[in-house]
Design a protein around this motif. Structure first.
Motif, PDB file in Angstrom:
ATOM      1  N   ALA A 194       0.839  -1.198   0.000  1.00 32.57           N
ATOM      2  CA  ALA A 194       0.000   0.000   0.000  1.00 32.57           C
ATOM      3  C   ALA A 194       0.877   1.251   0.000  1.00 32.57           C
ATOM      4  N   PRO A 195       0.416   2.307  -0.637  1.00 32.38           N
ATOM      5  CA  PRO A 195       1.222   3.533  -0.698  1.00 32.38           C
ATOM      6  C   PRO A 195       1.312   4.219   0.659  1.00 32.38           C
ATOM      7  N   VAL A 196       2.478   4.797   0.938  1.00 32.00           N
ATOM      8  CA  VAL A 196       2.686   5.588   2.146  1.00 32.00           C
ATOM      9  C   VAL A 196       2.532   7.066   1.802  1.00 32.00           C
ATOM     10  N   THR A 197       1.731   7.763   2.577  1.00 30.89           N
ATOM     11  CA  THR A 197       1.614   9.212   2.398  1.00 30.89           C
ATOM     12  C   THR A 197       1.833   9.872   3.749  1.00 30.89           C
ATOM     13  N   VAL A 198       2.585  10.962   3.762  1.00 30.41           N
ATOM     14  CA  VAL A 198       2.842  11.716   4.998  1.00 30.41           C
ATOM     15  C   VAL A 198       2.608  13.188   4.714  1.00 30.41           C
ATOM     16  N   GLY A 199       2.298  13.926   5.758  1.00 28.70           N
ATOM     17  CA  GLY A 199       2.061  15.352   5.574  1.00 28.70           C
ATOM     18  C   GLY A 199       0.918  15.598   4.618  1.00 28.70           C
ATOM     19  N   ASN A 200       1.126  16.511   3.687  1.00 29.92           N
ATOM     20  CA  ASN A 200       0.093  16.828   2.699  1.00 29.92           C
ATOM     21  C   ASN A 200       0.320  16.092   1.384  1.00 29.92           C
ATOM     22  N   SER A 201       1.202  15.128   1.425  1.00 26.45           N
ATOM     23  CA  SER A 201       1.562  14.410   0.204  1.00 26.45           C
ATOM     24  C   SER A 201       0.411  13.531  -0.283  1.00 26.45           C
ATOM     25  N   GLU A 202       0.261  13.469  -1.576  1.00 28.15           N
ATOM     26  CA  GLU A 202      -0.666  12.547  -2.220  1.00 28.15           C
ATOM     27  C   GLU A 202       0.144  11.662  -3.154  1.00 28.15           C
ATOM     28  N   PRO A 203      -0.201  10.369  -3.241  1.00 26.87           N
ATOM     29  CA  PRO A 203       0.536   9.496  -4.156  1.00 26.87           C
ATOM     30  C   PRO A 203       0.519  10.068  -5.578  1.00 26.87           C
ATOM     31  N   LYS A 204       1.691  10.163  -6.195  1.00 22.18           N
ATOM     32  CA  LYS A 204       1.771  10.712  -7.554  1.00 22.18           C
ATOM     33  C   LYS A 204       1.069   9.774  -8.524  1.00 22.18           C
ATOM     34  N   SER A 205       0.319  10.368  -9.415  1.00 22.24           N
ATOM     35  CA  SER A 205      -0.423   9.583 -10.396  1.00 22.24           C
ATOM     36  C   SER A 205       0.254   9.675 -11.760  1.00 22.24           C
ATOM     37  N   TYR A 206       0.333   8.542 -12.441  1.00 19.66           N
ATOM     38  CA  TYR A 206       0.925   8.490 -13.776  1.00 19.66           C
ATOM     39  C   TYR A 206      -0.081   7.863 -14.741  1.00 19.66           C
ATOM     40  N   PRO A 207      -0.979   8.672 -15.326  1.00 23.00           N
ATOM     41  CA  PRO A 207      -1.817   8.110 -16.387  1.00 23.00           C
ATOM     42  C   PRO A 207      -0.942   7.449 -17.454  1.00 23.00           C
ATOM     43  N   PHE A 208      -1.499   6.541 -18.211  1.00 23.03           N
ATOM     44  CA  PHE A 208      -0.720   5.679 -19.090  1.00 23.03           C
ATOM     45  C   PHE A 208       0.234   6.457 -19.993  1.00 23.03           C
ATOM     46  N   ASN A 209      -0.238   7.518 -20.611  1.00 24.60           N
ATOM     47  CA  ASN A 209       0.616   8.278 -21.525  1.00 24.60           C
ATOM     48  C   ASN A 209       1.764   8.966 -20.788  1.00 24.60           C
ATOM     49  N   GLU A 210       1.485   9.451 -19.583  1.00 23.60           N
ATOM     50  CA  GLU A 210       2.547  10.069 -18.786  1.00 23.60           C
ATOM     51  C   GLU A 210       3.561   9.022 -18.327  1.00 23.60           C
ATOM     52  N   GLY A 211       3.046   7.864 -17.943  1.00 21.24           N
ATOM     53  CA  GLY A 211       3.935   6.777 -17.551  1.00 21.24           C
ATOM     54  C   GLY A 211       4.837   6.357 -18.697  1.00 21.24           C
ATOM     55  N   ALA A 212       4.269   6.290 -19.900  1.00 24.52           N
ATOM     56  CA  ALA A 212       5.053   5.921 -21.084  1.00 24.52           C
ATOM     57  C   ALA A 212       6.151   6.945 -21.341  1.00 24.52           C
ATOM     58  N   ALA A 213       5.795   8.216 -21.274  1.00 26.39           N
ATOM     59  CA  ALA A 213       6.786   9.282 -21.518  1.00 26.39           C
ATOM     60  C   ALA A 213       7.893   9.251 -20.464  1.00 26.39           C
ATOM     61  N   PHE A 214       7.508   8.991 -19.219  1.00 26.32           N
ATOM     62  CA  PHE A 214       8.491   8.939 -18.131  1.00 26.32           C
ATOM     63  C   PHE A 214       9.485   7.799 -18.365  1.00 26.32           C
ATOM     64  N   ILE A 215       8.975   6.645 -18.785  1.00 24.19           N
ATOM     65  CA  ILE A 215       9.840   5.493 -19.067  1.00 24.19           C
ATOM     66  C   ILE A 215      10.810   5.813 -20.204  1.00 24.19           C
ATOM     67  N   ILE A 216      10.288   6.339 -21.286  1.00 23.17           N
ATOM     68  CA  ILE A 216      11.127   6.639 -22.453  1.00 23.17           C
ATOM     69  C   ILE A 216      12.219   7.650 -22.087  1.00 23.17           C
ATOM     70  N   ASP A 217      11.833   8.698 -21.378  1.00 30.94           N
ATOM     71  CA  ASP A 217      12.802   9.743 -21.011  1.00 30.94           C
ATOM     72  C   ASP A 217      13.922   9.183 -20.139  1.00 30.94           C
ATOM     73  N   ASN A 218      13.583   8.324 -19.206  1.00 27.68           N
ATOM     74  CA  ASN A 218      14.598   7.829 -18.276  1.00 27.68           C
ATOM     75  C   ASN A 218      15.399   6.668 -18.844  1.00 27.68           C
ATOM     76  N   PHE A 219      14.827   5.893 -19.737  1.00 28.41           N
ATOM     77  CA  PHE A 219      15.630   4.918 -20.473  1.00 28.41           C
ATOM     78  C   PHE A 219      16.736   5.635 -21.253  1.00 28.41           C
ATOM     79  N   ARG A 220      16.392   6.800 -21.794  1.00 32.11           N
ATOM     80  CA  ARG A 220      17.346   7.513 -22.659  1.00 32.11           C
ATOM     81  C   ARG A 220      18.590   7.967 -21.896  1.00 32.11           C
ATOM     82  N   LYS A 221      18.483   8.134 -20.586  1.00 33.02           N
ATOM     83  CA  LYS A 221      19.642   8.539 -19.790  1.00 33.02           C
ATOM     84  C   LYS A 221      20.706   7.449 -19.747  1.00 33.02           C
ATOM     85  N   PHE A 222      20.291   6.217 -20.019  1.00 35.33           N
ATOM     86  CA  PHE A 222      21.233   5.100 -19.995  1.00 35.33           C
ATOM     87  C   PHE A 222      21.509   4.543 -21.387  1.00 35.33           C
ATOM     88  N   SER A 223      20.498   4.597 -22.236  1.00 34.68           N
ATOM     89  CA  SER A 223      20.664   3.973 -23.546  1.00 34.68           C
ATOM     90  C   SER A 223      19.651   4.535 -24.535  1.00 34.68           C
TER      91      SER A 223
END
Length: 603
Positions: A303-332
């Motif tokens: 289960a997600p941990v939240t503290v303070g005013n934090s809310e679990p970050k949400s990654y809709p599918f397209n945002e998740g895809a972009a995040f993966i592609i961007d961070n893969f590029r840092k290595f390869s």
């Protein structure tokens, strides 16, 4: 970019009723017996010195096998996306027969390798046509030494259709009937499939919702526990009988061979983990404290941990895809370009809907030189990591597709290396992207959960399966006893750090019912820790990493595990040193989590 959450299977075959699929199945039903006759008539002595007939037979096998693999992915993928597809179920049965006949066909071929003298065998392997496959051919020759007569192996293969494969398919049928009724905030009832229920149970932020779902989840599996127990007992019983007639005394022998791995390596890995669990149990107690509990329940672990005013970050599918592609590029760049292509070409089935199978996987299409990924996506950081994990599998497939088919068969433990490396890249990136301590705590929690699964959950599975097979050798194991064995294993692996456990986990986890191989658990932990070593090397190597990494992946189909590690990482896997170094990397994440959460602890 906007990407589809439904995969493209139509580029393989138009549909499950297509004439193209039927034509291929009929073709193989004719070709396999013809190949079998050619193999039976092959005489190694008369084939010397060039072994042209053997080369032709290998070529034929290496043509049929990937073709059937591609059709298998289409049929099993259709069934995963719609567990009630009756035509796909029927074709899965037909495929089982084809695989059985192909296995029967190859037995005399590989057995004839053993008739060739050691001296002549070395001469054969020195020929250019065979030298490149020396490791793989030696492997087949050694395994053939344990085979029974051709008639006996043929009989076993036919029996396996309604033995191994039959019980696995029976399990799939039982799971397809699992449904949970849940209420939404307005009191409306909804029916969830097993896959949907599992996602919601582990990821929902409300502890009451998790607890309610977990209660219903346990009840759903317990109601049919005797059927799952029958299935597991008979699958394991068939496997143990098969081992016995092949003079295999240790039930770990085959899984270790499938991983091209020594027992010393496995023991060193578990020893290192067992001796370094305290930081992980400390993390569990801290997480419980943050949730206002003395100990976590089973349903709270992920289960997600939240503290303070934090809310679990949400990654809709397209945002998740972009995040993966961007961070893969840092290595390869090659990894990033590949992932982008996979999204654009609709290789991923991710939609959250009823009627899908639980879990996720990546399957190869060796003829199309593509992969397909199956999962049920939610918008959590953990699901982004899971998607990256499956894309890592697909990238592994991608870099070996240009090798000869015989060199594409990598072992089950290193199969989890590329996937876990990709997951680490994304998990680490989510933590680094945090804009506040509260966000960083939540993201570290997500990252640590994966390590926790590898070291505690997987360890529990390994302990359970080892104890189950010991008892199964003496007779049938009741559903009640299976519950006891599972809870005992979980308490041992988690060092009794939880308030509640999941006794029917043995019924709900697909991996225990895979007919192809048993103990599909330790390879995950191996791959995770092995990938940590690769990840550390990547951080040090910088721009040189990409080619080194691809070279390692390409060697996975033609080296044993220990040699692979020595060649590419310069480490000895049979000692605890390598494994402890990987664990120490994770301890740093846990310590950061503990430091950041210190002032949120309830007094």
């Amino acid at each position: 970019m906007s990407y589809s959450m439904n995969w493209d299977l139509e580029s393989i075959y138009p549909n499950i009723d297509s004439v193209e699929l039927e034509a291929d199945l009929s073709k193989w039903e004719k070709q396999i017996p013809e190949l079998g006759k050619a193999i039976l008539s092959w005489n190694p002595d008369q084939d010397k010195p060039d072994y042209n007939t053997m080369k032709h037979l290998l070529d034929s096998l290496n043509k049929i096998q990937p073709e059937i693999t591609e059709a298998s992915m289409f049929i099993s993928g259709t069934l995963s996306a719609d567990v009630n597809n009756e035509k796909a179920k029927a074709l899965m049965g037909r495929l089982s027969v084809l695989y059985s006949e192909l296995s029967t066909t190859t037995v005399p071929f590989y057995k004839k390798f053993t008739l060739i003298s050691d001296e002549e065998w070395q001469a054969l392997l020195s020929l250019p046509e065979f030298e490149v496959f020396a490791f793989n051919l030696n492997e087949e020759r050694e395994e053939a030494k344990q085979l029974l007569s051709e008639k006996e192996e043929a009989l076993l293969s036919k029996l396996a259709v309604d033995g191994f494969q039959g019980w696995e398919q029976h399990y799939d049928t039982l799971v397809s009937k699992i449904e949970l009724s849940v209420s939404d905030e307005d009191g409306n009832e909804h029916i969830l499939s097993a896959g949907q229920a599992e996602n919601r149970m582990y990821n929902h932020p409300d502890p009451k919702v998790r607890a309610s779902l977990f209660s219903k989840w346990e009840k759903a599996w317990r109601e049919q526990a005797t059927l799952y127990a029958d299935t597991l007992n008979h699958l394991a019983g068939f496997r143990l009988a098969d081992y016995k007639i092949h003079s295999i005394d240790n039930f770990l022998e085959k899984p270790l061979k499938a991983s091209r791995m020594q027992r010393e390596t496995l023991d060193a890995m578990w020893q290192a983990i067992s001796e370094n669990k305290k930081p992980f149990t400390d993390y569990l107690f801290r997480k419980a404290d943050l949730m206002g509990k003395d100990k976590l329940g089973w349903e709270d672990i992920e289960a997600p941990v939240t503290v303070g005013n934090s809310e679990p970050k949400s990654y809709p599918f397209n945002e998740g895809a972009a995040f993966i592609i961007d961070n893969f590029r840092k290595f390869s760049d090659k990894m990033a370009d590949f992932a982008e292509m996979a999204f654009e070409k609709r290789w991923i089935e991710a939609e959250d809907r009823a009627g899908k199978a639980p879990g996720g996987y990546c399957a190869e299409l060796p003829i199309s030189k593509e992969s397909r990924i199956f999962m049920t996506y939610s918008d959590s950081p953990g699901e982004v990591a899971t998607l990256a994990h499956e894309l890592g599998h697909a990238f592994h497939n991608h870099v070996i597709f240009d090798l000869p088919y015989l060199k594409q068969h990598f072992a089950m433990n290193v199969a989890e290396t590329a996937s876990t490396f990709a997951e680490l890249v994304v998990s680490d990136a989510t933590v680094k992207s945090a804009t506040s301590d509260e966000d960083k705590i939540a993201l570290l929690d997500t990252k640590i959960q994966n390590a926790l699964a590898m070291f505690l959950n997987i360890h529990a599975r390994f302990i359970f399966e080892s104890n189950f097979y010991e008892e199964r050798k003496k007779g049938l194991v009741s559903a009640g006893r299976l519950n006891e064995l599972m809870e005992e294993a979980q308490k041992e692996a988690y060092q009794d750090s939880l308030a509640s456990y999941h006794p029917s986990f043995w019924a709900s986890k697909l991996h225990f019912y895979i007919s192809d191989i048993s103990f599909y658990n330790f390879p995950y932990t191996f791959g995770y820790l092995f990938s940590l070593g690769i990840y550390a090397q990547a951080l040090e190597s910088g721009s040189d990493f990409e080619d080194q990494y691809i070279a390692l992946l390409q060697d996975t189909g033609s080296m044993n595990t220990e040699d692979l590690a020595r060649k590419h990482l310069d480490v000895d896997l049979t000692t605890t040193d390598f494994w402890v170094k990987g664990i120490n990397i994770l301890k740093e994440d846990i310590q950061t989590f503990m430091d950041l959460t210190e002032h949120y602890v309830t007094k």
